[in-house]
Motif scaffolding. Structure first.
Motif, short mmCIF file in Angstrom:
data_model
loop_
_atom_site.label_atom_id
_atom_site.label_comp_id
_atom_site.label_asym_id
_atom_site.label_seq_id
_atom_site.Cartn_x
_atom_site.Cartn_y
_atom_site.Cartn_z
N TYR A 38 0.83 -1.21 0.00
CA TYR A 38 0.00 0.00 0.00
C TYR A 38 0.86 1.26 0.00
CZ TYR A 38 -3.51 -3.47 1.26
OH TYR A 38 -4.32 -4.57 1.28
N SER A 39 2.01 1.19 0.66
CA SER A 39 2.93 2.33 0.65
C SER A 39 3.53 2.54 -0.73
CB SER A 39 4.04 2.10 1.69
OG SER A 39 3.49 2.03 2.99
N ALA A 40 3.83 1.44 -1.43
CA ALA A 40 4.36 1.55 -2.80
C ALA A 40 3.34 2.21 -3.72
CB ALA A 40 4.77 0.18 -3.33
N LEU A 41 2.07 1.84 -3.57
CA LEU A 41 1.03 2.45 -4.40
C LEU A 41 0.93 3.95 -4.10
CD1 LEU A 41 -1.31 2.42 -6.39
CD2 LEU A 41 -2.79 1.72 -4.50
N ASP A 42 0.91 4.30 -2.83
CA ASP A 42 0.81 5.72 -2.48
C ASP A 42 2.04 6.49 -2.93
OD1 ASP A 42 -1.72 5.58 -1.47
OD2 ASP A 42 -1.15 5.72 0.64
N ALA A 43 3.21 5.87 -2.90
CA ALA A 43 4.43 6.53 -3.40
C ALA A 43 4.33 6.73 -4.91
CB ALA A 43 5.66 5.70 -3.05
N HIS A 44 3.84 5.72 -5.60
CA HIS A 44 3.71 5.79 -7.06
C HIS A 44 2.79 6.94 -7.47
CE1 HIS A 44 3.39 4.47 -11.20
NE2 HIS A 44 2.09 4.37 -11.07
N ILE A 45 1.65 7.08 -6.79
CA ILE A 45 0.73 8.15 -7.19
C ILE A 45 1.27 9.53 -6.80
CG2 ILE A 45 -1.29 6.65 -7.20
CD1 ILE A 45 -2.15 7.88 -4.56
N ARG A 46 2.32 9.55 -5.98
CA ARG A 46 2.98 10.81 -5.64
C ARG A 46 4.21 11.04 -6.53
NH1 ARG A 46 0.19 9.12 -1.42
NH2 ARG A 46 -0.57 10.62 0.11
N HIS A 47 4.36 10.23 -7.57
CA HIS A 47 5.45 10.35 -8.55
C HIS A 47 6.83 10.16 -7.93
CE1 HIS A 47 2.50 11.56 -11.48
NE2 HIS A 47 2.04 12.44 -10.62
N ASN A 95 2.59 -2.70 -11.87
CA ASN A 95 1.60 -1.64 -11.80
C ASN A 95 2.11 -0.32 -11.23
OD1 ASN A 95 -0.14 -3.61 -12.71
ND2 ASN A 95 -1.00 -4.04 -10.70
N MET A 96 3.23 -0.39 -10.52
CA MET A 96 3.72 0.81 -9.84
C MET A 96 5.15 1.17 -10.26
SD MET A 96 2.22 -0.43 -6.23
CE MET A 96 0.72 -1.40 -6.37
N ASN A 97 5.65 0.46 -11.26
CA ASN A 97 7.00 0.70 -11.79
C ASN A 97 8.08 0.60 -10.71
OD1 ASN A 97 6.06 1.16 -14.42
ND2 ASN A 97 5.54 3.26 -13.87
N ALA A 98 7.83 -0.18 -9.68
CA ALA A 98 8.84 -0.35 -8.63
C ALA A 98 9.97 -1.23 -9.15
CB ALA A 98 8.21 -0.99 -7.39
N GLN A 99 11.17 -0.89 -8.76
CA GLN A 99 12.32 -1.73 -9.06
C GLN A 99 12.44 -2.76 -7.95
OE1 GLN A 99 15.89 0.44 -10.05
NE2 GLN A 99 14.65 2.21 -10.59
N ILE A 100 12.40 -4.04 -8.31
CA ILE A 100 12.52 -5.12 -7.35
C ILE A 100 13.94 -5.68 -7.51
CG2 ILE A 100 11.58 -7.31 -6.52
CD1 ILE A 100 9.57 -4.91 -6.47
#
Length: 193
Positions: A133-142, A170-175
């Motif tokens: 959920y934190s990753a999603l909120d970070a993503h929508i904050r660019h 979905n959130m362009n996170a680097q894993i």
């Protein structure tokens, strides 16, 4: 073209100041045991690189708590061995949260803005809940997001794997593996040398 990170990289340690006396703790503890040594090294490397280290932690439902009290309570618990290696130092920043996301009704966005941090590394627990959920909120904050797959703990491994895939797709996170993270030269920033 992927946007360039806007500033330094901050390490965020989620819910690791923990008494492990909550529902599903018996499922979480084995995963936390595997994660703690990796996370302790990641925290040490962030500190060495002078990257901001921010602890975002639940308050155990005690609305009069402050971070020192939370740390003392966790260190007095049955699983102090999971807390001691990753405890905040005097330079660590601390944000108390009440819900899953590190951003939900906390000053996290403002803190990151004040630090000039456009890239965050999310670590801690639980992958399929607070980290996701934190990753999603970070993503929508660019914000650029990196999640070290070996520095996040899960309750349900299959849900943790699904959460990692969602964050990446979905959130362009680097894993990545924690050892791949270079706080001095975050991904997508040139390494001068």
């Amino acid at each position: 073209m992927k946007p360039q990170p806007r500033g330094p990289c901050a390490l965020i340690v989620i819910d690791m100041i923990n008494t492990y006396d909550h529902e599903d703790a018996e499922l979480l503890v084995p995963s936390a045991r595997r994660v703690v040594p990796v996370l302790a090294d990641l925290i040490a490397r962030a500190r060495l690189a002078r990257a901001p280290v921010i602890y975002a932690n639940d308050n155990f439902g005690s609305w009069r708590s402050h971070h020192g009290e939370l740390v003392d309570t966790a260190l007095a618990g049955a699983h102090a061995d999971l807390v001691e290696p990753v405890r905040p130092d005097d330079d660590s920043l601390f944000v108390v949260k009440a819900r899953h996301s590190i951003f939900h009704e906390t000053p996290m966005s403002y803190l990151l803005w004040r630090l000039g941090a456009g890239h965050i590394v999310l670590s801690g627990q639980v992958t399929e809940q607070c980290v996701l959920y934190s990753a999603l909120d970070a993503h929508i904050r660019h914000l650029e997001v990196t999640v070290p797959e070996d520095a996040v703990a899960t309750i349900h491994p299959q849900l943790g794997s699904a959460a990692m895939e969602m964050m990446q797709r979905n959130m362009n996170a680097q894993i990545v593996a924690a050892k791949e993270i270079d706080f001095a030269h975050p991904p997508d920033q040139p390494n001068p040398g």
